[in-house]
Scaffold this motif. Structure first.
Motif, PDB file in Angstrom:
ATOM      1  N   ILE A 325       0.835  -1.201   0.000  1.00 59.37           N
ATOM      2  CA  ILE A 325       0.000   0.000   0.000  1.00 59.37           C
ATOM      3  C   ILE A 325       0.874   1.257   0.000  1.00 59.37           C
ATOM      4  CG2 ILE A 325      -1.796   1.263   1.229  1.00 59.37           C
ATOM      5  CD1 ILE A 325      -2.734  -1.386   0.084  1.00 59.37           C
ATOM      6  N   LEU A 326       1.889   1.234   0.865  1.00 57.44           N
ATOM      7  CA  LEU A 326       2.822   2.365   0.942  1.00 57.44           C
ATOM      8  C   LEU A 326       3.497   2.603  -0.396  1.00 57.44           C
ATOM      9  CD1 LEU A 326       4.344   4.408   2.792  1.00 57.44           C
ATOM     10  CD2 LEU A 326       6.032   2.619   3.193  1.00 57.44           C
ATOM     11  N   GLY A 327       3.967   1.528  -1.028  1.00 59.76           N
ATOM     12  CA  GLY A 327       4.655   1.641  -2.319  1.00 59.76           C
ATOM     13  C   GLY A 327       3.757   2.173  -3.405  1.00 59.76           C
ATOM     14  N   GLN A 328       2.474   1.754  -3.396  1.00 62.77           N
ATOM     15  CA  GLN A 328       1.547   2.199  -4.436  1.00 62.77           C
ATOM     16  C   GLN A 328       1.385   3.723  -4.421  1.00 62.77           C
ATOM     17  OE1 GLN A 328      -2.423   0.511  -4.249  1.00 62.77           O
ATOM     18  NE2 GLN A 328      -3.273   2.264  -5.361  1.00 62.77           N
ATOM     19  N   PHE A 329       1.154   4.268  -3.240  1.00 57.96           N
ATOM     20  CA  PHE A 329       0.914   5.711  -3.169  1.00 57.96           C
ATOM     21  C   PHE A 329       2.199   6.516  -3.361  1.00 57.96           C
ATOM     22  CE2 PHE A 329      -2.967   4.112  -1.300  1.00 57.96           C
ATOM     23  CZ  PHE A 329      -3.917   4.975  -1.818  1.00 57.96           C
ATOM     24  N   LEU A 330       3.337   5.951  -2.959  1.00 59.23           N
ATOM     25  CA  LEU A 330       4.618   6.620  -3.237  1.00 59.23           C
ATOM     26  C   LEU A 330       4.882   6.658  -4.738  1.00 59.23           C
ATOM     27  CD1 LEU A 330       7.299   5.555  -0.593  1.00 59.23           C
ATOM     28  CD2 LEU A 330       6.491   7.859  -1.144  1.00 59.23           C
ATOM     29  N   VAL A 331       4.600   5.555  -5.417  1.00 60.28           N
ATOM     30  CA  VAL A 331       4.799   5.499  -6.867  1.00 60.28           C
ATOM     31  C   VAL A 331       3.870   6.481  -7.566  1.00 60.28           C
ATOM     32  CG1 VAL A 331       4.546   4.061  -8.925  1.00 60.28           C
ATOM     33  CG2 VAL A 331       5.676   3.143  -6.902  1.00 60.28           C
ATOM     34  N   GLU A 332       2.625   6.613  -7.091  1.00 54.68           N
ATOM     35  CA  GLU A 332       1.691   7.569  -7.691  1.00 54.68           C
ATOM     36  C   GLU A 332       2.235   8.998  -7.580  1.00 54.68           C
ATOM     37  OE1 GLU A 332      -2.425   7.501  -6.696  1.00 54.68           O
ATOM     38  OE2 GLU A 332      -2.538   5.306  -6.634  1.00 54.68           O
ATOM     39  N   ALA A 333       2.686   9.354  -6.370  1.00 51.09           N
ATOM     40  CA  ALA A 333       3.227  10.704  -6.161  1.00 51.09           C
ATOM     41  C   ALA A 333       4.465  10.942  -7.008  1.00 51.09           C
ATOM     42  CB  ALA A 333       3.545  10.910  -4.688  1.00 51.09           C
ATOM     43  N   THR A 334       5.327   9.930  -7.099  1.00 51.03           N
ATOM     44  CA  THR A 334       6.557  10.068  -7.884  1.00 51.03           C
ATOM     45  C   THR A 334       6.252  10.163  -9.373  1.00 51.03           C
ATOM     46  OG1 THR A 334       7.736   8.780  -6.210  1.00 51.03           O
ATOM     47  CG2 THR A 334       8.809   9.058  -8.339  1.00 51.03           C
ATOM     48  N   LEU A 335       5.263   9.384  -9.834  1.00 48.08           N
ATOM     49  CA  LEU A 335       4.875   9.456 -11.249  1.00 48.08           C
ATOM     50  C   LEU A 335       4.382  10.848 -11.621  1.00 48.08           C
ATOM     51  CD1 LEU A 335       2.996   6.071 -11.887  1.00 48.08           C
ATOM     52  CD2 LEU A 335       5.099   6.864 -13.014  1.00 48.08           C
ATOM     53  N   LEU A 336       3.544  11.411 -10.760  1.00 50.32           N
ATOM     54  CA  LEU A 336       3.031  12.760 -11.023  1.00 50.32           C
ATOM     55  C   LEU A 336       4.184  13.775 -11.063  1.00 50.32           C
ATOM     56  CD1 LEU A 336      -0.132  12.773  -8.709  1.00 50.32           C
ATOM     57  CD2 LEU A 336      -0.111  12.730 -11.205  1.00 50.32           C
ATOM     58  N   SER A 337       5.109  13.668 -10.119  1.00 50.81           N
ATOM     59  CA  SER A 337       6.243  14.598 -10.066  1.00 50.81           C
ATOM     60  C   SER A 337       7.165  14.433 -11.262  1.00 50.81           C
ATOM     61  CB  SER A 337       7.033  14.384  -8.770  1.00 50.81           C
ATOM     62  OG  SER A 337       6.222  14.630  -7.657  1.00 50.81           O
ATOM     63  N   ALA A 338       7.467  13.182 -11.612  1.00 49.98           N
ATOM     64  CA  ALA A 338       8.354  12.918 -12.747  1.00 49.98           C
ATOM     65  C   ALA A 338       7.736  13.411 -14.050  1.00 49.98           C
ATOM     66  CB  ALA A 338       8.664  11.429 -12.835  1.00 49.98           C
ATOM     67  N   LEU A 339       6.419  13.169 -14.202  1.00 48.29           N
ATOM     68  CA  LEU A 339       5.738  13.624 -15.415  1.00 48.29           C
ATOM     69  C   LEU A 339       5.759  15.142 -15.507  1.00 48.29           C
ATOM     70  CD1 LEU A 339       4.122  12.777 -17.913  1.00 48.29           C
ATOM     71  CD2 LEU A 339       2.036  12.872 -16.521  1.00 48.29           C
ATOM     72  N   GLY A 340       5.461  15.803 -14.385  1.00 48.86           N
ATOM     73  CA  GLY A 340       5.523  17.267 -14.369  1.00 48.86           C
ATOM     74  C   GLY A 340       6.924  17.774 -14.655  1.00 48.86           C
ATOM     75  N   GLY A 341       7.935  17.081 -14.107  1.00 46.60           N
ATOM     76  CA  GLY A 341       9.320  17.486 -14.332  1.00 46.60           C
ATOM     77  C   GLY A 341       9.737  17.363 -15.780  1.00 46.60           C
ATOM     78  N   LEU A 342       9.395  16.245 -16.427  1.00 50.86           N
ATOM     79  CA  LEU A 342       9.792  16.022 -17.814  1.00 50.86           C
ATOM     80  C   LEU A 342       9.112  17.003 -18.770  1.00 50.86           C
ATOM     81  CD1 LEU A 342       9.796  12.112 -17.901  1.00 50.86           C
ATOM     82  CD2 LEU A 342      11.774  13.647 -17.887  1.00 50.86           C
ATOM     83  N   ILE A 343       7.803  17.239 -18.543  1.00 46.77           N
ATOM     84  CA  ILE A 343       7.112  18.216 -19.394  1.00 46.77           C
ATOM     85  C   ILE A 343       7.662  19.620 -19.127  1.00 46.77           C
ATOM     86  CG2 ILE A 343       4.887  19.247 -19.977  1.00 46.77           C
ATOM     87  CD1 ILE A 343       3.561  16.635 -19.195  1.00 46.77           C
ATOM     88  N   GLY A 344       7.976  19.911 -17.858  1.00 47.02           N
ATOM     89  CA  GLY A 344       8.564  21.203 -17.509  1.00 47.02           C
ATOM     90  C   GLY A 344       9.904  21.428 -18.193  1.00 47.02           C
ATOM     91  N   VAL A 345      10.710  20.362 -18.299  1.00 45.61           N
ATOM     92  CA  VAL A 345      11.989  20.464 -19.012  1.00 45.61           C
ATOM     93  C   VAL A 345      11.756  20.823 -20.474  1.00 45.61           C
ATOM     94  CG1 VAL A 345      13.946  19.121 -19.884  1.00 45.61           C
ATOM     95  CG2 VAL A 345      13.287  18.944 -17.487  1.00 45.61           C
ATOM     96  N   ALA A 346      10.774  20.151 -21.088  1.00 49.20           N
ATOM     97  CA  ALA A 346      10.465  20.436 -22.496  1.00 49.20           C
ATOM     98  C   ALA A 346      10.041  21.887 -22.685  1.00 49.20           C
ATOM     99  CB  ALA A 346       9.371  19.494 -22.995  1.00 49.20           C
ATOM    100  N   VAL A 347       9.173  22.370 -21.784  1.00 52.60           N
ATOM    101  CA  VAL A 347       8.714  23.758 -21.867  1.00 52.60           C
ATOM    102  C   VAL A 347       9.883  24.727 -21.654  1.00 52.60           C
ATOM    103  CG1 VAL A 347       7.258  25.511 -20.771  1.00 52.60           C
ATOM    104  CG2 VAL A 347       6.358  23.216 -21.169  1.00 52.60           C
ATOM    105  N   GLY A 348      10.745  24.413 -20.673  1.00 44.90           N
ATOM    106  CA  GLY A 348      11.890  25.276 -20.389  1.00 44.90           C
ATOM    107  C   GLY A 348      12.872  25.338 -21.547  1.00 44.90           C
TER     108      GLY A 348
END
Length: 402
Positions: A325-348
């Motif tokens: 359960i802990l891993g599932q929600f950590l992975v969800e938070a990390t996925l959202l952050s990583a996705l935002g980071g990668l798109i942010g890099v493209a925009v930057g």
């Protein structure tokens, strides 16, 4: 086990597309802001450094400051052409390579066959000015010492003046009116970096005698551009220039000379240090955006845990361990952050291709790595509390939750 955890996390992210999209947007803005603001700061630093280095790190600019007592001027220490000649000819200044007195004419308007242009900077000087300042011609040539001696009305113009007045016509040899006085265009300067507060290409440079005779009038000069024999002798040349001028004008208090000698190398170092601090401040401001995005991750994940309390209870009742359960929600938070980071890099990266306020951003690879790393770390850090809260739920309490 890991594949199953990732699968559940992807399903959880996809279940609330709008919420996930807004979370990604917050992190995207933070990452893009870090990359862009650091790039703008780096671009501004490079622009200023290029402008100062264009004058040469072996040059000095001498200006006079009137001495005063109680607000009233007690002696005139204005610079003259004779001061410039003394610096050039003095045996007391062996480290001085060339001396170029300068006078500026104010509010000069250039006209040519109906076209008109207000010249940003109109300078009267000697031919040695071009070598000392690193100014090169793209068309035609420079004026000569003979032109200065004869007060010939010839001028070398910048590309901005040439484009506005002549368009596609070759300006060399054409007569242009400077405040109604005809000057023959001897050459056009090569384009220089126009970054900063003023356009370095909006200039007209003519023989000192011609400018004094027709545009500025006779009197004190504005400054003297001194070129040292090499970058290593700049400090020695600075001392020699000050000593010669103090001797010529009977300055007895050498501790407070009425002459300001601006060392380009020192100016470059000071500006670079100031702009480095400026870039750091920009990055810190952008970092706040990332922090806000991280708080958004915590908020969204807490809401997600609350909404899926019964789901967590069912999974635990079916044998899911706390770590799953802990891993599932950590992975969800990390996925959202990583996705935002990668798109942010493209925009930057895309945004750094455009200039801002006359400054062309310079992309810093380190800022990209840092922004993405911090983004993922934010997902892990800010997602850990909601994940721990989900993992700590007792199955019986979760199943009874409405």
């Amino acid at each position: 086990m890991i594949v199953e955890t990732v699968r559940f996390a992807l399903r959880g992210v996809a279940a609330n597309k709008l919420r996930s999209g807004l979370t990604v947007l917050g992190l995207l803005i933070g990452v893009a802001a870090v990359i862009l603001l650091v790039a703008v700061g780096q671009g501004a630093s490079a622009s200023v450094q290029s402008s100062i280095e264009g004058l040469g790190t072996n040059t000095l600019t001498v200006r006079s400051e009137p001495a005063s007592s109680g607000g009233a001027q007690i002696r005139d220490y204005s610079l003259t052409v004779d001061d410039a000649r003394a610096l050039a000819e003095s045996s007391a200044a062996p480290d001085v390579k060339s001396v170029s007195p300068q006078v500026s004419a104010q509010a000069v308007t250039a006209t040519y066959e109906g076209a008109s242009h207000a010249v940003g900077q109109s300078v009267g000087t000697y031919p040695s000015y071009f070598a000392a300042s690193g100014s090169k011609v793209a068309k035609g040539g420079y004026f000569t010492n003979d032109d200065v001696t004869s007060a010939r009305k010839v001028v070398v113009i910048g590309t901005t003046v040439a484009d506005d007045l002549f368009g596609d016509v070759d300006p060399v040899g054409k007569k242009v009116q400077l405040n109604g006085v005809p000057f023959t265009v001897r050459g056009v300067l090569a384009s220089q970096d126009a970054g900063g507060l003023s356009d370095a290409n909006d200039t007209a440079i003519a023989p000192l005698s011609a400018v004094q005779q027709s545009l500025s009038g006779y009197g004190p000069i504005d400054s003297i551009l001194v070129a040292a024999t090499s970058p290593t002798t700049v400090n020695a040349a600075e001392g020699e220039v000050t000593a010669v001028l103090n001797a010529r004008h009977d300055v007895t208090n050498t501790a407070s000379s009425p002459y300001t000698v601006l060392n380009q190398a020192q100016l470059l170092q000071a500006r670079s240090s100031a702009l480095s601090t400026f870039t750091t401040l920009l990055a810190a401001v952008a970092g706040i955006s990332l922090l806000v995005g991280g708080i958004g991750v915590t908020n969204i994940m807490l809401v997600t845990v609350t909404e899926r309390t019964r789901e967590i209870g069912i999974r635990k009742a079916l044998g899911a361990r706390r770590s799953a359960i802990l891993g599932q929600f950590l992975v969800e938070a990390t996925l959202l952050s990583a996705l935002g980071g990668l798109i942010g890099v493209a925009v930057g990266v895309i945004g750094s291709r455009f200039s801002f306020a006359g400054v062309q951003p310079v992309l810093v690879p380190g800022s990209i790595v840092l922004a993405v790393t911090v983004s993922v770390a934010i997902g892990l850090f800010f997602g850990s509390y909601p994940a721990a809260r989900a993992g700590a739920l007792r199955p019986i309490d979760a199943l009874r939750y409405e």
